[in-house]
Design a protein around this motif. Sequence first.
Motif, PDB file in Angstrom:
ATOM      1  N   ALA A 140       0.850  -1.202   0.000  1.00  0.00           N
ATOM      2  CA  ALA A 140       0.000   0.000   0.000  1.00  0.00           C
ATOM      3  C   ALA A 140       0.878   1.243   0.000  1.00  0.00           C
ATOM      4  O   ALA A 140       1.847   1.327   0.763  1.00  0.00           O
ATOM      5  N   ILE A 141       0.552   2.207  -0.851  1.00  0.00           N
ATOM      6  CA  ILE A 141       1.319   3.446  -0.989  1.00  0.00           C
ATOM      7  C   ILE A 141       0.468   4.612  -0.496  1.00  0.00           C
ATOM      8  O   ILE A 141      -0.715   4.716  -0.835  1.00  0.00           O
ATOM      9  N   ASP A 142       1.092   5.460   0.297  1.00  0.00           N
ATOM     10  CA  ASP A 142       0.370   6.639   0.789  1.00  0.00           C
ATOM     11  C   ASP A 142       1.394   7.701   1.193  1.00  0.00           C
ATOM     12  O   ASP A 142       2.586   7.427   1.294  1.00  0.00           O
ATOM     13  N   GLY A 143       0.904   8.916   1.424  1.00  0.00           N
ATOM     14  CA  GLY A 143       1.777  10.016   1.806  1.00  0.00           C
ATOM     15  C   GLY A 143       1.130  10.870   2.872  1.00  0.00           C
ATOM     16  O   GLY A 143      -0.081  10.805   3.104  1.00  0.00           O
ATOM     17  N   THR A 144       1.951  11.666   3.532  1.00  0.00           N
ATOM     18  CA  THR A 144       1.450  12.598   4.540  1.00  0.00           C
ATOM     19  C   THR A 144       2.221  13.901   4.411  1.00  0.00           C
ATOM     20  O   THR A 144       3.390  13.918   4.022  1.00  0.00           O
ATOM     21  N   LYS A 145       1.558  14.986   4.729  1.00  0.00           N
ATOM     22  CA  LYS A 145       2.222  16.291   4.709  1.00  0.00           C
ATOM     23  C   LYS A 145       2.915  16.484   6.056  1.00  0.00           C
ATOM     24  O   LYS A 145       2.264  16.637   7.083  1.00  0.00           O
ATOM     25  N   MET A 146       4.239  16.424   6.029  1.00  0.00           N
ATOM     26  CA  MET A 146       5.027  16.532   7.256  1.00  0.00           C
ATOM     27  C   MET A 146       5.548  17.959   7.396  1.00  0.00           C
ATOM     28  O   MET A 146       6.164  18.497   6.470  1.00  0.00           O
ATOM     29  N   GLN A 323       6.403  10.247   1.635  1.00  0.00           N
ATOM     30  CA  GLN A 323       5.758   9.088   1.034  1.00  0.00           C
ATOM     31  C   GLN A 323       6.331   7.788   1.599  1.00  0.00           C
ATOM     32  O   GLN A 323       7.523   7.699   1.900  1.00  0.00           O
ATOM     33  N   ILE A 324       5.466   6.764   1.733  1.00  0.00           N
ATOM     34  CA  ILE A 324       5.921   5.429   2.113  1.00  0.00           C
ATOM     35  C   ILE A 324       5.139   4.379   1.339  1.00  0.00           C
ATOM     36  O   ILE A 324       4.006   4.612   0.896  1.00  0.00           O
ATOM     37  N   ASP A 344      -0.450  14.012  -5.043  1.00  0.00           N
ATOM     38  CA  ASP A 344       0.172  12.682  -5.054  1.00  0.00           C
ATOM     39  C   ASP A 344       0.137  11.985  -6.408  1.00  0.00           C
ATOM     40  O   ASP A 344       0.653  10.871  -6.535  1.00  0.00           O
ATOM     41  N   ASN A 345      -0.457  12.610  -7.431  1.00  0.00           N
ATOM     42  CA  ASN A 345      -0.766  11.864  -8.657  1.00  0.00           C
ATOM     43  C   ASN A 345       0.464  11.382  -9.428  1.00  0.00           C
ATOM     44  O   ASN A 345       0.355  10.493 -10.272  1.00  0.00           O
ATOM     45  N   ASN A 370      -7.351   7.740  -4.240  1.00  0.00           N
ATOM     46  CA  ASN A 370      -7.677   8.355  -5.521  1.00  0.00           C
ATOM     47  C   ASN A 370      -6.728   9.487  -5.921  1.00  0.00           C
ATOM     48  O   ASN A 370      -6.707   9.901  -7.069  1.00  0.00           O
ATOM     49  N   GLY A 371      -5.919   9.980  -4.983  1.00  0.00           N
ATOM     50  CA  GLY A 371      -4.958  11.014  -5.331  1.00  0.00           C
ATOM     51  C   GLY A 371      -3.830  10.517  -6.213  1.00  0.00           C
ATOM     52  O   GLY A 371      -3.126  11.314  -6.836  1.00  0.00           O
ATOM     53  N   TYR A 372      -3.646   9.205  -6.289  1.00  0.00           N
ATOM     54  CA  TYR A 372      -2.537   8.623  -7.046  1.00  0.00           C
ATOM     55  C   TYR A 372      -2.935   8.165  -8.448  1.00  0.00           C
ATOM     56  O   TYR A 372      -2.079   7.748  -9.218  1.00  0.00           O
ATOM     57  N   PHE A 373      -4.225   8.242  -8.765  1.00  0.00           N
ATOM     58  CA  PHE A 373      -4.646   7.644 -10.035  1.00  0.00           C
ATOM     59  C   PHE A 373      -4.180   8.452 -11.241  1.00  0.00           C
ATOM     60  O   PHE A 373      -4.279   9.673 -11.282  1.00  0.00           O
ATOM     61  N   SER A 374      -3.652   7.728 -12.226  1.00  0.00           N
ATOM     62  CA  SER A 374      -3.351   8.271 -13.551  1.00  0.00           C
ATOM     63  C   SER A 374      -3.193   7.081 -14.495  1.00  0.00           C
ATOM     64  O   SER A 374      -2.863   5.973 -14.064  1.00  0.00           O
TER      65      SER A 374
END
Length: 490
Positions: A140-146, A323-324, A344-345, A370-374
């Motif tokens: 699983a891929i996701d990100g956070t605003k640090m 991102q991780i 994140d796209n 859905n932020g990663y879809f392309s």
Amino acid sequence: MKTYRPYSPEQSFLLPPSPREWLPDGHLAYFILGLVHELDLGAIERVVQAKDPRGERPYSPEMMTSVLLYAYASGVYSSRRIERACVEDVAFRVLAGGAQPHFTTVNDFRATHLEALGGLFVQVLKACQSEGLVKLGHVAIDGTKMKANASKHKAMSYERMQKDDARLRAEIQEWFERAEAVDAEEDAQHGTYDPKEEIRLREERLAKMARAKEALKKEVAAARAVRLREQAVELRKKAEDMTRTPTKRAEAATLAKKRDQQASLFDDDQDPPPPSVDSDLPRNVPPHRPDGTPKPKAQRNFTDPESRIMMRDGAFLQAYNAQIAVDDKHQIIVAAAVSNQGPDNEYFEPMLRRVVENCDAVPATATADNGYFSEAAVRYAEHIGVEPFISVGKHRNDGTQDAAPDLPQHHTDAKRRMRAVLESQRGREIYALRKSTVEPVFGQIRAPRRFGQFSFRGLVKNRCEWLLVCLTHNILKLWRAPAARRALAA
């Protein structure tokens, strides 16, 4: 009458003679001691050995690395707190071997060897793989605003820089005129007033803004030159391919002319773009006009120029996008990166590439919100043999989508196909794994380990610190694996 347990604060030898008996068996400190002994610290050793051998002897890199890894795993990031812990905390005293490094020594070691410390991420990941903690069935891929080590109030737009420039120049002139207008009678009655300090402060502010505007222009120009070069290369390849077909030679000539026009827009001697460890990650370029001039809303932070204003939980903050990619078997982080682009796209492909490079294997499935879809992300995943499950709308906790079944007309066929995959029984089951794979990892990093802000300034340094945070997360997972404990205790 009740009696009390023995209490003798002045008693000597409260601790056993051997440090191996100071803490319970299986303690994290003992585990890190064994793990660091097995890691390759050659990158740190080479830098230390290259220094002048004269003077005071340095601390052992193995000791300093052990202390820093335990500190990050325990949620201690301040060099002053680490110094104090080496005096007051038994676990830190065990790792330091009785040494008490000054906070400046701790900070200098971390700053000097930050990239080498971040480079230990892959070594720890390999140890997790050897213990069977990484299966790569689902990633699983996701990100956070640090939050960056900078205030959003220290950011200024290009438009405001220009306005403040005029205002400050007018104020400086006004102070000069006011100084000349003070007559002798007022000087005798009230004393003289020297406006030099007020003028100096405004001149310093002017110089600072001038440097920021110039840096903003250079950043835009460098990024624009790189983009134009890439476009010229693409046009050259298309023209060469078309010259092989007689019917397309006229079109190839048009492309060649366009390529030459494109190439004439940049100077080969132009400064290269700012360096970045993650060169394949998307990088935020300040908004600019076609001629390369920054737009009025283009911003630059005076404290950390590479950070950007981003939104998290409905609030704006000066931040980076961390991102991780997490393996679902034991929540091991298999890839990590940092960039200053908020959306994140464009992250899915480079993060998936890092997973393959770090693990020397391809995951079976990969999920992302859905932020990663392309279409490019879906094509790349399928090309390397990964089955992608990327949301095209909001999802409930059970994996089902919230959006209406009929997508708008402007949605592509790729989105419609992905929507159909996610609405299937298997798609819902796999996508539902995401909430128990990557999201808890951010919670573990933010809450019990209290990491909510980067300690450094600049994209490269913060990327290395994020790798250090992620590798200590993996160390904690490895420590809790019984087989790994037995192996390092032997």
